[in-house]
Every structure is written in C-alpha cells, then in structure tokens.
Design an enzyme around this catalytic site. Structure first.
Site, PDB file in Angstrom:
ATOM      1  N   GLY A   1      40.777  38.652  34.195  1.00  0.00           N
ATOM      2  CA  GLY A   1      39.832  39.531  34.788  1.00  0.00           C
ATOM      3  C   GLY A   1      39.584  40.825  34.297  1.00  0.00           C
TER       4      GLY A   1
ATOM      5  N   GLY B   1      41.726  34.369  24.293  1.00  0.00           N
ATOM      6  CA  GLY B   1      42.274  34.564  26.067  1.00  0.00           C
ATOM      7  C   GLY B   1      41.126  35.318  26.590  1.00  0.00           C
TER       8      GLY B   1
ATOM      9  N   LYS C   1      42.208  43.557  23.071  1.00  0.00           N
ATOM     10  CA  LYS C   1      41.547  43.341  24.307  1.00  0.00           C
ATOM     11  C   LYS C   1      40.481  44.252  24.322  1.00  0.00           C
ATOM     12  CE  LYS C   1      43.710  44.190  28.267  1.00  0.00           C
ATOM     13  NZ  LYS C   1      44.615  44.216  29.548  1.00  0.00           N
TER      14      LYS C   1
ATOM     15  N   GLY D   1      39.600  41.487  30.640  1.00  0.00           N
ATOM     16  CA  GLY D   1      38.646  41.668  29.393  1.00  0.00           C
ATOM     17  C   GLY D   1      38.884  40.454  28.620  1.00  0.00           C
ATOM     18  N   THR D   2      38.461  40.438  27.454  1.00  0.00           N
ATOM     19  CA  THR D   2      38.626  39.135  26.393  1.00  0.00           C
ATOM     20  C   THR D   2      39.539  39.684  25.326  1.00  0.00           C
ATOM     21  OG1 THR D   2      36.193  38.512  27.024  1.00  0.00           O
ATOM     22  CG2 THR D   2      37.008  37.837  24.926  1.00  0.00           C
ATOM     23  N   VAL D   3      40.274  38.776  24.890  1.00  0.00           N
ATOM     24  CA  VAL D   3      41.360  39.200  23.969  1.00  0.00           C
ATOM     25  C   VAL D   3      40.837  38.459  22.666  1.00  0.00           C
ATOM     26  CG1 VAL D   3      43.790  39.087  23.236  1.00  0.00           C
ATOM     27  CG2 VAL D   3      43.138  39.410  25.776  1.00  0.00           C
TER      28      VAL D   3
ATOM     29  N   ASP E   1      51.536  42.329  38.922  1.00  0.00           N
ATOM     30  CA  ASP E   1      50.805  41.047  38.658  1.00  0.00           C
ATOM     31  C   ASP E   1      51.401  40.094  37.788  1.00  0.00           C
ATOM     32  OD1 ASP E   1      48.742  39.174  38.829  1.00  0.00           O
ATOM     33  OD2 ASP E   1      47.603  40.132  37.217  1.00  0.00           O
TER      34      ASP E   1
END
Length: 694
Positions: A375, A372, A393, A377-379, A490
């Site tokens: 906004g 995944g 993450k 980071g990348t998981v 959020d």
C-alpha cells in the site's frame, strides 16, 4: 501582456484542435464522439475502431423525463460503466461508479470485480475511499485473482450530525476519508453491523470510491443506488501494444520517433502495460500513425503556435520552480526531524543516498527488479557500488499523508537496533518520490513461506516456533525496551521477512507510532490490514499495545494452521482466521485445523500451549490479552522446557523456566531504562546475543 498570452494560447489550442481532430480515431468511418464525450483511439465505437475488447465503447441514448434521448458512452466489458471523460495524455478515464450502501443493522458485503485482469486500475492519487453514516465502520480490501487478500483499509465515521459541506474533507461530519492502495483492480467492501453504537438509528450507511477532487468540490449528500465519478488508470499490455498502427513499421524495442514516444508501467506483478505520449511541440493522438500533429505552413499559424509554446514553457517553468520549492521544504522538514530524533548511535549509520546511485543500483528502476508491492510503495532489488545487495522502497504517490509515512518510517527505524527488525541503511531526498534503502532480505515474507512458495525448505515446526519467538521478542523490545515505546500497528505475515537463515525480520513501519512513556493508547483513524486489526481498535479508534498483541495472535494462528488471515474458502462467519481459530478451539477441534507439518513434528503438549497462548492474544476484550512481555516469556519457556511424560512434572519444569526467563527480562528492562545496554539470548537455536540499545 498576460491577457495577450492567454489569447494566444486559446487561438493556438483552437488551431491545434483543428489539425488533430481528424486523427483521434483510427479511420474516418469510426465515430469520434458520443454525446459530449470525445472517443479517441485506442478506445472506439464499432468494429475495427478500438484496439481490443477492453477498449470497446457502446454509445447508447438514454431517455429523460421529456422523452428526449441523450447519447452516453459506456465501457462494454466493464459491466457498461458510463464514461465521463477520456484523457489520452494522462492515460486515464473517468467513469461513473456505483456506491455501496445499506439501511439495515446487519453486516453487508459486496465484491467489485469489473476491473479484474483488465488493463485498468483505480488511480491511487486521484481517488479516495469514503465511509459515511452514523458510526459507520467500513472495510475495503483488495483481492488478487486467486481470491487472496493483499491489502485492506478501514474507515470509521463518527456519529456527528453536522451537515456535509463542500470542501470539508470529511471534517466535523459523520464521514471518513482515506487513501487507497496502488494497483487496485478487484476489491470487496463491507459495512459492519454496529447497532449497539447507533442507538437504534435506522440511518443508511455508505462506502464508496470517488474522484477526490469531485468529492471535495461537487458532492452534496449520498443516496442509495447513486453513482459517483471514479478515475481509472489504463495502459496496453505488450501483445495489444504491438497491434497498434504506430507499430507496423517499428523494428526496434525503443518505441520512439520525432513525434511520439512510449514507455512501460507496471500495473500488477508480472503484468506490464505501455502508454504513449506526443513529444514536446506536438499534439494529438500518439496511438495512431501521424496522430501527433505538427504545425501549419502558414506563417501566422506558426507565430501563434510558437507564442503559445513559449507561454506554455514559461508557465511550466514557474510550476516546476514551485514544485522544487515544495520538495525542498519537505527535505528540510525530514532532515530536521531526523537529526532531532536520531540517537547518536544510529545517526552515523543512516546515509543520505544520491538519486544517481540508486538509479544505477536498480537499472533505473526497471520492472525486472521489482520484488514486492504494498500500500505504501514498490520495492526494488538493487546492488550498490560496493557490491552490497539492498531493497529500495519507492513511494507510489506524492501527497502529504504518504510523505509523513515516509518521514515516520525513517525516524522510527533510525532508533531501532534489534536483530529481528529490518535495518534501514538510508534514504534519498533528491527525487520527487521518496526512497528508502534497507538491507536486502533474500527469502521473502513469512506469508510466502507458509503458503508453499518455497518448496526447497518447507516450514518445519522448529522454524515456525523460532520465528514466533523472534517476532515476539522484537515486539516486546519495541513496546518495553526501546528508548521510547513504539506501536507497530500493522503486524502481519507479509510484513515479516525471512533472511538467509530464515530468521524473522519485522518490516514496514510507515504507520508505526512513538508513544509517550505512561501513555495508554493512541486515538487515530483506523489503519491496518483486514484480518489482523484489533476489533476494539476498529470500534473505538483507540490503539494500544494490546492491539499489536491481537495482530501477533493472528500470526501465531497462521504459523499453527498454515491458513491465510482472510479466506473466502471458509464459511462467511469464519472467513477471518482469528474467528475460525478461536471457534475451533472452543469446539475442541484444534487438531483438525493444524498444518500437517505441525501435526507430524510437534509435541502435542507444546502445540496445545502455543494454541492457548494464541487464543488469549485473540481475546475480543483487550484487557484479557497478555502483554508482549508475557507472550515472549511464555514462548521462550515452552521452547526451553524438555519433553516430560509426567504432566505435573512438566508443569513444574515450565514454571521454573518461566521464572528464570522472567528474571532475565527484568534485568533487560532495568538496564535499558538506566541507560545501559541489556543483553538477552533469544533462543537455543541461535545463541548469538541480542543487544538492546538504550
């Protein structure tokens, strides 16, 4: 001595430029520059001079007021964006990009699709999103190729008539500045109509992406139809990469020799790009055979190059020491906040992981482990040495805002102990980029589940209902039962994960905030995702617990309809699901918009009750919305009430159930505030008790 080293560096650079200049283009017939801009391969002017169509440069002469022609380079396939600079070493190109403006009091939107499906994306650590103008509320949201919305940001500029000054970072002006999401290619920009806030002002409003360094040092004032510098990151896809001259004699997957090396970098999901660089001690163009030049046989030149290289190493070492000091201070700050805020129950369970352990768990963060992106980071999916599956993450960029979000998420999650909130296992402070380690949640997000990406287990009505109850219970706990109230800020279907039993887990607490007991709101720059943001928060900048309620109302509407929060397939006035849902209910068209699974399986009375609850959550007046306590109670009451044909009897039954649940919730609140653990069974579908920490 310092002057001597600087002189050596200048001479060295001149020598190296002389040796490498001839190798910046693929052959001698290719034009090396356009105006004052160098055009190195894989970019190029003319047939056979560029690697593929995306990198074709057109050199045009533009006449000035004196009739003189000045040649300028343009990227042909990117709608002829003017090129200002190409940086081979950083794989970046600066271009002139048009700003978006409106001088009317109506809502205006524009789509920016030049980069869509290209090897370019807007650099997240070099650009900012800016809104300017009196009470200007500007929105920007990224768009995937299927026209779905992935991430949205909102910027609200106050009505302050102070003049803009260089280096102000938008402080004390009618201006708002914020970061942009990673992997941004296509996006839409909207400037909302706010005539009631402008007192009749006809002042123009602006929204644009811009090179943040240029903005803070060179920007003066915005003008309609002007363009500003923007930085693009670029790379070569695998197919294009294999057509490079350096690949003609390559037989191994490891693209490296003594003069250059190439590496992979993810731009978008399932899209891998590659970029190259010259090895230490070499300069030039790594995308060409022999492009990374070495040194001359002249002893004098050798001496100059060695001296320059030595000076470079000294300077680089000093910079590294400074960076290490900076990261060390950050780590101390994080540790201080962790141990100041963590309660005794969770401090022992939040582990500080070693970077070596996490690199091993993710095969050194290989592209194949990505599960995944967002906004923040990348998981990555990983497996620890003890066999546990985890989600890791990795932050996208290193700046103070992102680091504060990282610290904020660690501190908040360390104090939440709820079965429907994703569990933080620990973090890593040893790497330049912060890492967070969570329990692994196997079944993706609620958004994926509702959008039909899991055909094996379609979202039944019972599952949807249970998920709604679980999310509502988690938010009620955060607002009312945690040791300090927490606003999530959020809530959306992509931040609700589903475990192996399809139970909901609320995630992503990077912009969440603690609230002092008795405090009614937070005054902040507007953050959130377009389609889920509370309209009153958007207009006033004041976030309350009812703002989370609004976002939950959008999720309820998604569960009922199976629709996305934002969709261009609906009309312009109803591209927002919230507006579409409320409009349909007011027009007595609820059953025309419900998901087929809901229509087939759900009782009509329960659907109407849940829809009315969602409508109340979506009320534009926050004072008219229920609290999350009331929402959770009403959902529980509707689930527990039996099917009764007599409407009056059904009403009495629901009121009885609601009264009984209210007593349970009151017990929970009292026991929590008195320092005791409260126990609540969240649903009849899952009888395990929910323990609320004090």
């Amino acid at each position: 001595m310092v002057l001597f080293r600087m002189l050596v560096l200048l001479i060295t650079c001149s020598v190296l430029n002389a040796f490498t200049r001839a190798s910046i283009v693929i052959n001698s017939s290719c034009q090396e520059d356009c105006g004052n801009v160098s055009i190195p391969y894989p970019f190029g002017i003319g047939n056979g001079c560029y690697v593929d169509d995306w990198f074709e440069i057109v050199c045009r002469s533009l006449n000035d007021s004196y009739g003189l022609g000045f040649p300028k380079p343009f990227l042909k396939r990117l709608n002829y964006l003017e090129v200002l600079e190409i940086d081979i070493d950083e794989a970046r190109v600066r271009v002139n990009y048009p700003i978006f403006s409106t001088c009317t009091n109506v809502t205006n939107s524009a789509k920016n699709l030049e980069l869509e499906k290209s090897p370019f994306n807007f650099s997240p650590d070099k650009n900012s999103f800016i809104a300017m103008g009196c009470n200007n509320s500007a929105l920007m949201w990224s768009i995937f190729p299927d026209d779905s919305v992935s991430y949205g940001i909102v910027c609200h500029s106050p009505c302050d008539k102070a003049p803009f000054t260089n280096g102000s970072h938008c402080n004390a002006t009618n201006c708002c500045q914020t970061t942009i999401p990673s992997y941004l290619q296509a996006f839409s920009t909207t400037i909302e109509s706010k005539s009631s806030y402008n007192s009749g002002s006809s002042e123009c409003k602006y929204a644009f992406l811009v090179d943040q360094n240029w903005f803070e040092t060179n920007f003066t004032e915005p003008k309609s139809n002007m363009s500003v510098p923007v930085v693009l990151d670029w790379g070569l896809d695998i197919t294009t990469f294999h057509s490079l001259p350096i690949q003609k004699n390559s037989t191994a997957r490891e693209y490296k020799n003594s003069t250059y090396s190439c590496d992979t970098w993810p731009i978008l999901q399932n899209f891998i790009t590659m970029f190259c660089s010259c090895e230490s001690g070499y300069e030039g163009n790594p995308y060409l055979i022999g492009g990374c030049g070495g040194v001359s046989t002249s002893l004098g030149v050798l001496f100059l190059i060695f001296s320059g290289w030595w000076s470079y190493k000294v300077i680089k070492k000093r910079i590294k020491i400074k960076c290490n000091e900076k990261f060390f201070k950050r780590r101390l700050l994080l540790q201080q906040q962790l141990f100041t805020n963590m309660n005794r129950v969770n401090v022992e369970n939040t582990k500080l992981f070693h970077s070596k352990e996490l690199k091993k768990a993710t095969d050194r963060f290989t592209i194949d482990r990505i599960i995944g992106r967002g906004g923040q980071g990348t998981v990555y999916k990983g497996m620890l040495a003890d066999g546990r599956l985890v989600a890791i993450k990795k932050s996208n960029v290193i700046n103070e805002d992102k680091f504060q979000e990282f610290v904020n998420e660690v501190v908040i999650l360390s104090q939440i102990n709820h079965r429907n909130v994703v569990k933080l296992l620990g973090c890593c402070l040893e790497m330049e980029v912060p890492l967070l380690v969570y329990e692994f949640i196997p079944n993706g997000t609620l958004a994926q589940y509702l959008n039909g990406q899991n055909e094996e287990f379609p979202p039944t009505w019972d599952m949807r209902f249970r998920i709604a109850i679980e999310v509502a219970g988690a938010l009620f706990y955060m607002h009312s039962a945690a040791s300090s109230p927490i606003y999530h800020r959020d809530i959306k279907s992509t931040n609700i994960l589903l475990d192996e039993k399809y139970r909901a887990k609320v995630a992503d607490f990077g912009i969440s905030r603690f609230v002092a007991i008795g405090q009614t709101h937070l005054s902040t720059i507007v953050h959130g995702t377009f389609g889920y943001v509370d309209p009153e928060y958007f207009q006033s900048g004041q976030f309350t617990d009812k703002s989370d309620v609004y976002s939950f109302g959008v999720v309820l509407a998604e569960l009922l309809t199976g629709e996305k929060a934002i969709s261009s397939s609906r009309t312009r006035d109803t591209n927002s699901l919230a507006a579409f849902f409320v409009s349909s209910m007011e027009g007595n068209n609820l059953f025309d918009i419900l998901d087929n699974q809901v229509l087939k399986e759900a009782e009509k009375e329960k659907v109407i009750a849940i829809a009315n609850l969602a409508k109340r959550c979506l009320n534009l007046n926050r004072n008219e919305r229920p609290s999350m306590r009331e929402v959770a109670m009403e959902l529980e009451a509707n689930q527990m009430s039996p099917k009764i044909s007599n409407p009056q009897e059904k009403y009495r039954e629901i009121e009885y159930v609601r009264t009984e649940i209210s007593k349970q919730y009151d017990v929970v609140s009292i026991s929590t505030t008195s320092g005791m653990d409260g126990i609540l069974t969240t649903s009849s579908l899952d009888s395990q008790p929910l323990i609320l920490s004090s």
